[in-house]
Motif scaffolding. Structure first.
Motif, PDB file in Angstrom:
ATOM      1  N   SER A  42      44.184  40.391 -28.219  1.00  0.00           N
ATOM      2  CA  SER A  42      43.153  41.323 -28.675  1.00  0.00           C
ATOM      3  C   SER A  42      43.711  42.716 -28.923  1.00  0.00           C
ATOM      4  O   SER A  42      43.144  43.481 -29.706  1.00  0.00           O
ATOM      5  CB  SER A  42      42.021  41.399 -27.643  1.00  0.00           C
ATOM      6  N   ASN A  43      44.798  43.066 -28.243  1.00  0.00           N
ATOM      7  CA  ASN A  43      45.390  44.391 -28.430  1.00  0.00           C
ATOM      8  C   ASN A  43      46.851  44.365 -27.997  1.00  0.00           C
ATOM      9  O   ASN A  43      47.349  43.362 -27.471  1.00  0.00           O
ATOM     10  CB  ASN A  43      44.597  45.463 -27.654  1.00  0.00           C
ATOM     11  N   CYS A  71      40.279  36.005 -29.009  1.00  0.00           N
ATOM     12  CA  CYS A  71      40.571  36.897 -27.882  1.00  0.00           C
ATOM     13  C   CYS A  71      39.642  38.102 -27.910  1.00  0.00           C
ATOM     14  O   CYS A  71      39.168  38.564 -26.863  1.00  0.00           O
ATOM     15  CB  CYS A  71      42.027  37.347 -27.932  1.00  0.00           C
ATOM     16  N   GLY A  72      39.372  38.615 -29.096  1.00  0.00           N
ATOM     17  CA  GLY A  72      38.447  39.731 -29.216  1.00  0.00           C
ATOM     18  C   GLY A  72      37.053  39.368 -28.743  1.00  0.00           C
ATOM     19  O   GLY A  72      36.366  40.183 -28.107  1.00  0.00           O
ATOM     20  N   ARG A 112      41.225  36.728 -33.070  1.00  0.00           N
ATOM     21  CA  ARG A 112      39.777  36.954 -33.189  1.00  0.00           C
ATOM     22  C   ARG A 112      39.057  36.391 -31.967  1.00  0.00           C
ATOM     23  O   ARG A 112      38.133  37.007 -31.436  1.00  0.00           O
ATOM     24  CB  ARG A 112      39.247  36.287 -34.458  1.00  0.00           C
TER      25      ARG A 112
END
Length: 246
Positions: free
Chosen positions: A66-67, A38-39, A36
Motif C-alpha cells: 500500500s505504501n 493492500c490499500g 490495490r
C-alpha cells in the motif's frame, strides 16, 4: 442478516469487504491488483500499511504494497529471513506481533523489531494466504503504534486474507512468453525469484556449503551492507560479488 460465530456474536458483514474490494480493484490492470487490495485492507482495518507476498522455499516474493514503508518492512523480513511474515508462512496461522517496542515480540524477533521500529512500524499482523493445508503467502498489516486487533478486526483481517487468496489465485498465468500483455509483472517476479536461487547455487559452489547456509550467507551479507537479498543476488549472478573472496 450477518452471520454469527460460535458465541452468537455477529461477525463482519462479508458483503461490506467484498464491495470495498470490488470498488478498490475496479479498472485496475492485472499488475496493480495486489497493491490495490493492500490499500483496501488499510481502509478496512486500523493499520497504516499492508503488503502481500507469495512464499516459496522460505523466500517471499513481494507482489504489492500500500505504501513505501510497508514495502520496505516486508523486504526487510525477506532479507533477514525472520519476522512475523516468516512465522505465519511456516505455521499457516496468523501471527500477531502487537508490540515491537517491548516484551515478547522483541525477544522473538530482536533484529527485525529494532529495524522495523526504526522504520516507524510498532506492530505487525501477518495473515496466511491459502487453505487449511497449504500456505502460499502472507498478507502483512503494519501499524505505527503498539496494539492488538480486537475480535471483530481479526475476523475482518481473516476475511480480507481469504479474499486476497481468491483474488491472487484468479490472476491469469501466461503460458506463452511471447504474449505477455498485462501479465508481464508476473514474469518479472519469477525472474527476481530465480535470481535469488541462482545466486544461492553459485554461493554453494563457491563455499562448498548446503542450500540453507548459502541462503543465510546471502541474507547476512545483505543485512550487513544495508541492501536487500535481491540486490545481493543480482550482484552474485552478474559476477560483481563472490563469496569465496568476500
Amino acid at each position: 442478516m450477518r452471520p454469527r460465530d460460535e458465541h452468537g456474536e455477529q461477525g463482519p458483514d462479508p458483503a461490506a469487504p467484498a464491495d470495498r474490494v470490488a470498488n478498490g480493484v475496479r479498472g485496475a490492470g492485472v499488475g496493480e491488483i495486489p497493491a490495490r487490495l493492500c490499500g483496501v485492507a488499510v481502509e478496512l482495518l486500523p493499520v497504516t500499511g499492508a503488503s502481500v507476498s507469495l512464499h516459496c522455499d522460505g523466500m517471499p516474493v513481494q507482489l504489492g504494497a500500500s505504501n513505501a514503508q510497508a514495502a520496505y518492512v516486508t523486504e526487510l523480513q525477506a532479507t533477514l529471513g525472520d519476522g512475523p511474515s516468516q512465522s505465519a508462512a511456516q505455521s499457516g496461522a496468523p501471527v500477531l506481533a502487537c508490540d515491537l517496542t517491548a516484551g515478547r515480540d522483541v525477544q522473538r524477533w530482536p533484529v527485525f523489531a529494532q529495524q522495523a521500529t526504526a522504520a516507524g512500524v510498532r506492530a505487525v499482523y501477518s495473515m496466511p494466504l491459502g487453505n487449511d493445508t497449504v500456505c502460499v503467502g502472507t498478507l502483512d498489516l503494519y501499524r505505527d503504534s503498539p496494539g492488538d486487533l480486537d475480535d471483530r478486526e481479526l475476523r475482518t483481517a481473516r476475511l480480507m486474507a481469504g479474499m486476497m487468496t481468491v483474488a491472487l489465485m484468479a490472476l491469469p498465468r501466461v503460458e506463452d512468453p511471447g504474449e505477455l500483455g498485462d501479465d508481464r509483472w508476473l514474469h518479472g517476479l519469477t525472474t527476481d525469484h530465480d535470481q535469488v536461487y541462482q545466486a544461492t547455487g553459485m554461493i554453494m559452489a563457491q563455499l562448498g556449503v548446503a542450500t540453507d547456509e548459502a541462503l543465510a550467507r546471502l541474507r547476512a551479507h545483505a543485512f550487513a551492507h544495508g541492501c536487500t537479498a535481491l540486490d545481493v543476488a543480482r550482484d552474485v549472478v552478474a559476477h560483481r560479488l563472490r563469496f569465496d573472496s568476500a
